[in-house]
Design a protein around this motif. Sequence first.
Motif, mmCIF file in Angstrom:
data_model
loop_
_atom_site.group_PDB
_atom_site.id
_atom_site.type_symbol
_atom_site.label_atom_id
_atom_site.label_comp_id
_atom_site.label_asym_id
_atom_site.label_seq_id
_atom_site.Cartn_x
_atom_site.Cartn_y
_atom_site.Cartn_z
ATOM 1 N N GLU A 220 -33.718 -42.481 -80.434
ATOM 2 C CA GLU A 220 -34.083 -43.713 -79.687
ATOM 3 C C GLU A 220 -35.638 -44.068 -80.306
ATOM 4 N N ASN A 221 -36.059 -43.395 -81.304
ATOM 5 C CA ASN A 221 -37.618 -43.851 -81.711
ATOM 6 C C ASN A 221 -37.159 -44.273 -83.105
ATOM 7 N N TYR A 222 -36.100 -44.252 -83.543
ATOM 8 C CA TYR A 222 -35.799 -44.610 -85.145
ATOM 9 C C TYR A 222 -35.519 -46.121 -85.330
ATOM 10 N N ILE A 223 -36.101 -46.923 -86.106
ATOM 11 C CA ILE A 223 -35.835 -48.135 -86.423
ATOM 12 C C ILE A 223 -35.420 -48.312 -88.054
ATOM 13 N N GLU A 224 -34.310 -49.166 -88.092
ATOM 14 C CA GLU A 224 -33.661 -49.061 -89.661
ATOM 15 C C GLU A 224 -34.625 -49.878 -90.728
#
Length: 236
Positions: A220-224
């Motif tokens: 939920e805290n990851y961005i690509e």
Amino acid sequence: MRRTRFILSLCAAVALAIAAFAVAPSRAAETAVIIPPPAMDAPASDGLQTALLAGGCFWGVQGVFQHTAGVTSAVSGYSGGSKATADYNLVSTGSTGHAEAVQIKYDPKKISYGRILQIFFSVVHDPTQLNRQGPDTGTQYRSAIFTANDEQKKVADAYIAQLNAAKVYKKPIVTKVGPLEAFYPAEAYHQDYLTLHPNQPYIAYNDIPKVEALKKIFAENYIEKPTLVGTAKVTN
């Protein structure tokens, strides 16, 4: 005779390789650990906040937080020493007092200080390693939290005590918590290093797994797409 010398040389090389492998730090020592969130956290507030963390080579620390949602910038640099010695070659001697650190600017309404610390202790580094991290040794690779205010110090101290009490790790946490006095950005070639050099052996072995762990454990805290310091051209 030549064949005998060749075999002896080969055996010596193999013996040296085995010996090196035996004393080399294990990647398992830095394997991500699923840990509980902090029981105490800083409340959300208006405006951007700053966290400053040191956890080994700043390439990996920066890389993880550049893929973290709510982080508006993550800059590699030095903290703990003087401005005059904030130079990579000098810091690498381990005699300047500096730690390789990352300055993290974040929106507290999107990610809390406590969650940043949870990611730091879980996937960024092994907080039980004293003055080292993975293959890197020296005080410049120490685990440290440089706090911007009393509230950050309370949250950091309480979280370390919580994790130690829960015996999350096999050994006590050695992370030092102290006030932020100054931060000096590192040289330009150190910025966005993980993004620019994903196939560099050190990055591929030590740091890419950290980003992958972030994606898996903190989905939920990851961005690509990473939030970069400069306009980076990715090399594959």
